[in-house]
Write a protein that holds these residues in place. Sequence first.
Motif, PDB file in Angstrom:
ATOM      1  N   LEU A 241       0.976  -1.205  -0.087  1.00  0.00           N
ATOM      2  CA  LEU A 241       0.091  -0.009   0.109  1.00  0.00           C
ATOM      3  C   LEU A 241       0.924   1.207   0.011  1.00  0.00           C
ATOM      4  N   GLN A 269      -1.458  -0.979  -4.009  1.00  0.00           N
ATOM      5  CA  GLN A 269      -2.515  -0.135  -4.021  1.00  0.00           C
ATOM      6  C   GLN A 269      -2.067   1.241  -3.923  1.00  0.00           C
ATOM      7  N   ARG A 294      -7.343   2.915   6.522  1.00  0.00           N
ATOM      8  CA  ARG A 294      -7.108   2.287   5.417  1.00  0.00           C
ATOM      9  C   ARG A 294      -5.808   1.385   5.529  1.00  0.00           C
ATOM     10  N   PHE A 298      -6.067  -2.831   5.384  1.00  0.00           N
ATOM     11  CA  PHE A 298      -4.952  -3.566   4.348  1.00  0.00           C
ATOM     12  C   PHE A 298      -4.335  -4.527   4.855  1.00  0.00           C
TER      13      PHE A 298
END
Length: 303
Positions: A241, A269, A294, A298
């Motif tokens: 991420l 991502q 987030r 994740f």
Amino acid sequence: MIGCLMTDNAATIETSDTALRAADHDFTVRTYPAPTPNGTMLVWAHGGAFVFGELAMPEADLTARELAARGTTVVSVDYTLAPGEVISLLPAPDIEGMPTPEQLIAVGGDRPRAPFPVASLQLVAAFDWAQQNAARFGADPLRVGIGGASAGGNLAGGAALRLRDRGTSPARTVLVYPVLHATVPAPDAELAAIIAQLPAGMGFPPEITKALNENYLGGHSAADPYAFPGGHDLTGLTPTLVITAHQDELRPSGEAYAAELEVAGVVAQLVDEPNMHGFLNAPGDPSAVRSYDRIAAFLADEV
């Protein structure tokens, strides 16, 4: 939650410090046990241009507390900082209440400093300690990730490569407004216009970034993938991420790295937050709160 210094659960988390040694330097890891663990663990590195930063700063402490409150036990790394002489090149921020570079670097006291690869190897040692101790914190040793912000994102990215090459990759990697290339890609016209409007001392002009990176390298080659993983073979890395800040001269590095990951067949991502560099250091900032959620999702595979 927005506008609060921290959630109640985050505020009550009791931490513990553990002394470790790697690359001939002592360092500390601070563990933030999740009150209701979901099996995940994250080794986390704060930022600070490689030369300042410490475990009490919001980017380290508050981020760790908020992730722990969301189920992820966090191991925050008080890694050895790079030599501080370069601080004289940094301009004082033109924002009332913001600490000067000299004030920031003074927080580190008289602790020994060292350039690459010391901090990079300490991240690997912290990861090993986290895996070895995961079970006693309710985490799965196979679900230990690694991450960091700014310079800490660089350290996490380099450590992820070291761990891949050793055959013990982290479960996931989290990189927040990271610097992953020795030479940051040039901004596009939109970002250049944004940068031109930033307050003095809030940006990373190419000459400043170059000086900070060279200071961190301490004579080592900038082509070493463990020092700056951007532009190197990223095949085989685990899901990553990348969170960038839209008003950030380092944004092109995060964007380029995410694209390089995808070319290498790595699940990546990329999220761009409408904010300036360092928003994890602003308690209650909406970008920070969104990022806590987030990152937690994740790591827990809720994506």
